[in-house]
Design an enzyme around this catalytic site. Structure first.
Site, PDB file in Angstrom:
ATOM      1  N   ASP A 198       0.817  -1.228   0.000  1.00 42.27           N
ATOM      2  CA  ASP A 198       0.000   0.000   0.000  1.00 42.27           C
ATOM      3  C   ASP A 198       0.852   1.280   0.000  1.00 42.27           C
ATOM      4  OD1 ASP A 198      -2.109  -1.721   0.119  1.00 42.27           O
ATOM      5  OD2 ASP A 198      -2.844  -1.092   2.082  1.00 42.27           O
ATOM      6  N   ARG A 218      -0.503  -8.966  -4.655  1.00 39.77           N
ATOM      7  CA  ARG A 218       0.454  -9.286  -3.595  1.00 39.77           C
ATOM      8  C   ARG A 218       1.287 -10.521  -3.917  1.00 39.77           C
ATOM      9  NH1 ARG A 218      -2.732  -8.513   1.794  1.00 39.77           N
ATOM     10  NH2 ARG A 218      -2.244 -10.702   2.065  1.00 39.77           N
TER      11      ARG A 218
HETATM   12  O1  F6P Z   1      -2.169  -3.918   3.914  1.00 35.08           O
HETATM   13  C1  F6P Z   1      -2.032  -4.461   2.665  1.00 35.08           C
HETATM   14  C2  F6P Z   1      -3.326  -5.010   2.176  1.00 35.08           C
HETATM   15  O2  F6P Z   1      -2.971  -5.546   0.940  1.00 35.08           O
HETATM   16  C3  F6P Z   1      -4.501  -4.036   2.076  1.00 35.08           C
HETATM   17  O3  F6P Z   1      -4.499  -3.233   0.941  1.00 35.08           O
HETATM   18  C4  F6P Z   1      -5.675  -4.972   2.119  1.00 35.08           C
HETATM   19  O4  F6P Z   1      -6.834  -4.325   2.594  1.00 35.08           O
HETATM   20  C5  F6P Z   1      -5.234  -6.014   3.071  1.00 35.08           C
HETATM   21  O5  F6P Z   1      -3.818  -6.065   2.972  1.00 35.08           O
HETATM   22  C6  F6P Z   1      -5.872  -7.346   2.797  1.00 35.08           C
HETATM   23  O6  F6P Z   1      -5.188  -8.342   3.474  1.00 35.08           O
HETATM   24  P1  F6P Z   1      -5.682  -9.827   3.782  1.00 35.08           P
HETATM   25  O7  F6P Z   1      -6.670 -10.220   2.745  1.00 35.08           O
HETATM   26  O8  F6P Z   1      -4.435 -10.624   3.744  1.00 35.08           O
HETATM   27  O9  F6P Z   1      -6.277  -9.808   5.145  1.00 35.08           O
END
Ligand code: F6P
Length: 352
Positions: free
Chosen positions: A137, A285
């Site tokens: 982010d 990611r």
């Molecule tokens: O903080 C990074 C991030 O990719 C955010 O943009 C997103 O809201 C969150 O992690 C989602 O993470 P997870 O699905 O792993 O809980």
């Protein structure tokens, strides 16, 4: 009795962990930490699954063999979790107990606002910690960039390029929802790079009428397709961000997602133009880090160990200009870095 890690004398055994959402570039940091630490005469202990590994005493030594070949790999070989050891007093006690049992003199914690928030609190209790900021982010204060962001931007840009050709063929509106919980960095960068017609970010509540007006104007000048990039944390004027209220993670965050679909249906209703929505989600990611993220991760890892070797703790590494420096952990975690409005105003020149 002194706190673990607060012991005087030089560091011999160094723990390393990755916490929070994974992100491309974590393995280059782990590799760099391990290589530089071994070169400096330290024993490196890899802690599994973030703070959870210290709660559950789940850790194993890292050597040259364990980090061989991981530079281009996405994710983290150490595993990760969103465990908050301050949620339950017994977990906090276990963290300190595990450090004692494993004889860890110091820890390198690689993570975002939550993981480094825990690091800040532990550092105040005397634990010897160096932080490495991480998040796709890019919303951590006191560092120009975090690794993972560049990879995510490139993935989102490629998706926008692909959406362009199908949007143009079908004369449709395409909404692309990208990550960005508190800040619209990915949306802004990928939107500018991909030539988006509208970019919507958490920093500016959405005026649906204004968005529809921009699209209608495009149509009237012969552009019968549009690409809208929206950050998951963006919200309509006078509404909250869209997501599930439950379950929340241990740091109290809701699971975001859905603003793209909401916006898509409002646009279709109001303009009458056929609209499709793509949520990029965790594709941003996963996978191999870009060269920029591999190099930044490597530089961060080396610097973190050098800080340990010189006995500087309670700090995190940070990129300032093209220099990697140390800043107080507390400064890095006390506020978030939102999108630079000067940049967003440049993006706005190309709206519509
Ligand atoms: O903080 C990074 C991030 O990719 C955010 O943009 C997103 O809201 C969150 O992690 C989602 O993470 P997870 O699905 O792993 O809980």
């Amino acid at each position: 009795m002194p706190s673990p890690g607060a012991a005087t004398g030089s560091v011999r055994r160094l723990g390393v962990l990755t916490g929070g959402g994974d992100c491309p570039g974590l393995n280059p940091v782990i590799r760099a930490v391990t290589r530089r630490a071994i070169q400096g005469g330290l024993t490196v202990i890899g802690i599994r699954n973030g703070w959870k590994g210290l709660v559950e005493a789940n850790a194993a030594p890292l050597d040259l063999q364990s980090v061989s070949g991981i530079l281009p790999k996405g994710g983290t070989i150490l595993g990760t979790s969103r465990t908050n050891p301050y949620k339950r007093p017994e977990d906090h006690a276990r963290v300190l107990e595990t450090m004692r049992r494993l004889q860890l003199d110091a820890i390198i914690a690689i993570g975002g606002e939550d993981t480094l928030g825990v690091a800040t609190r532990l550092a105040k209790e005397g634990v010897r910690i160096v932080g490495v900021p991480k998040t796709i982010d890019n919303d951590l204060a006191m560092t120009d960039f975090t690794f993972g962001f560049d990879t995510a931007v490139n993935i989102a840009m490629e998706a926008i390029d692909r959406l362009h050709t199908t949007a143009e063929s079908h004369h449709r509106i395409m909404v692309a929802e990208v990550m960005g919980r508190h800040a619209g960095w990915i949306a802004t960068y990928a939107g500018i790079a991909g030539g988006a017609d509208v970019i919507l970010i958490p920093e500016e509540p959405i005026d649906v009428e204004a968005v529809c007006e921009l699209i209608t104007q495009r149509h009237s000048r012969g552009k019968d397709f549009s690409i809208i990039v929206i950050a998951e944390g963006a919200r309509l004027k006078d509404s909250a961000a869209v997501g599930t209220e439950e379950p929340r993670d241990e740091f109290g965050h809701v699971r975001l997602g859905g603003i793209g679909h909401l916006l898509g249906s409002l646009i279709e209703q109001r303009t009458g133009y056929e609209t499709r929505v793509t949520v990029l989600g965790h594709l941003q990611r996963g996978g191999s880090p870009t060269a920029f993220d591999r190099i930044l991760g490597t530089r961060f890892g080396v610097k973190a160990v050098e800080l340990v070797l010189e006995g500087t703790f309670g700090v995190m590494v940070s990129l300032q200009g093209n220099r990697v420096v140390a800043v107080a952990l507390e400064e890095g975690t006390s506020r978030l870095k939102t999108v630079d409005m000067e940049l967003y105003n440049i993006a706005k020149i190309f709206f519509g």
